[in-house]
Each structure stands twice: as C-alpha cells, then as structure tokens.
Scaffold this motif. Structure first.
Motif: not given
Length: 160
Positions: A99-119
């Motif tokens: 979630g962002s403190k600047n605007n509400q996030t309503k759509e699914p947000i997947p892991p970033c590329g670096a996190c995908r590689q780590a997972i």
C-alpha cells in the motif's frame, strides 16, 4: 526460427473474504507486517507473511534506507529470515500486501523482480512450489500456485 509461447495462470479473488481460511489468516499477518514497514522515502509499505511446513509463520516488511539500494523488500526480509532460522523448513505459502501512503492501492501488486528471483531460489532448493497470494491495500487478491508462474525463465544454479 522457432516460437516459444510462455503462459502463466493466476487466480483472482474479488476480495480477501473469498480466500480460503488459511490464506485469509496469512494475509492478515501480511497486512499487520505492512503496517510496521519502515518506508519514509517512498511511502510505499509492503508486508509479507510465510507459512512454513513446520507451521511457523514468518513475517517481514520493507525496510528503506536513505541510500536506496541498501534497503530490503518485505518478501526478501521474510524469506531470508525463514532461511536463516529454519534452514530445513519448506515455504508452503506466501501472502503479500502492498500500500502507498500517497494513494490507495486497489489492484494486486506482485513481488518485484529481485524478490521473484530470491523466492525462486527457495522454491528450487525445496523442490516444491510456493503458493503466492498478493494484493494492494484493498480489492482483488491474486494467487499463483508457484513462483514459476511469475518468473517463467528463472535464472538458477543449473546455468552456473
């Protein structure tokens, strides 16, 4: 020349209340972790929760630093902690809420590329898929049965 088609399958729930009970509880832990994130620069808070095969639940959140590359994402915070504290446990399921403190996030947000590689490293190491649920603050929740759906051409030890 040969064409190779790569497909990914995701399952989308309209909201967290449609999730199976065990996934709902894990997502609640991810939301709690998100609320504790340290993100004074981006104002983008992420929480992750992992269920291990020993029934331990590990949480993590993003930790920013004024020197941006020195920070760490929620998913890697959680999975690295799990790997260091429970090296023989398998990750069964992961829940992520962003979630962002600047605007509400309503759509699914997947892991970033670096996190995908780590997972991916852990999914390959344990030789079993990691089920991943991800969402914004509210709204739809996406589910992938495996990290391989999110990173189909994974870089792994076989190429080293």
């Amino acid at each position: 020349m040969k064409e190779i088609k790569i497909e990914s399958t995701l399952y989308v729930f309209d909201n967290v209340h449609e999730l199976p009970q065990e996934a709902f509880k894990l997502m609640q832990k991810a939301v709690e972790a998100r609320e504790k994130a340290y993100a004074p620069y981006s104002k983008f808070h992420v929480g992750a929760a992992l269920l291990l095969d020993n029934n331990e639940i590990i949480t993590g959140n993003n930790q920013e630093n004024a020197s941006y590359p020195s920070g760490l994402c929620a998913e890697r915070t959680a999975i690295y902690y799990a790997g260091s504290q429970f090296p023989n446990a398998k990750v069964i399921r992961m829940a992520i809420s962003a979630g962002s403190k600047n605007n509400q996030t309503k759509e699914p947000i997947p892991p970033c590329g670096a996190c995908r590689q780590a997972i991916a490293e852990y999914e390959i190491k344990q030789e079993t898929p990691i089920e991943i649920y991800f969402m914004g603050e509210t709204g739809k929740v996406a589910k992938s049965k495996s990290l391989a759906n999110l990173l189909p051409l994974v870089f792994d030890k076989s190429v080293l």
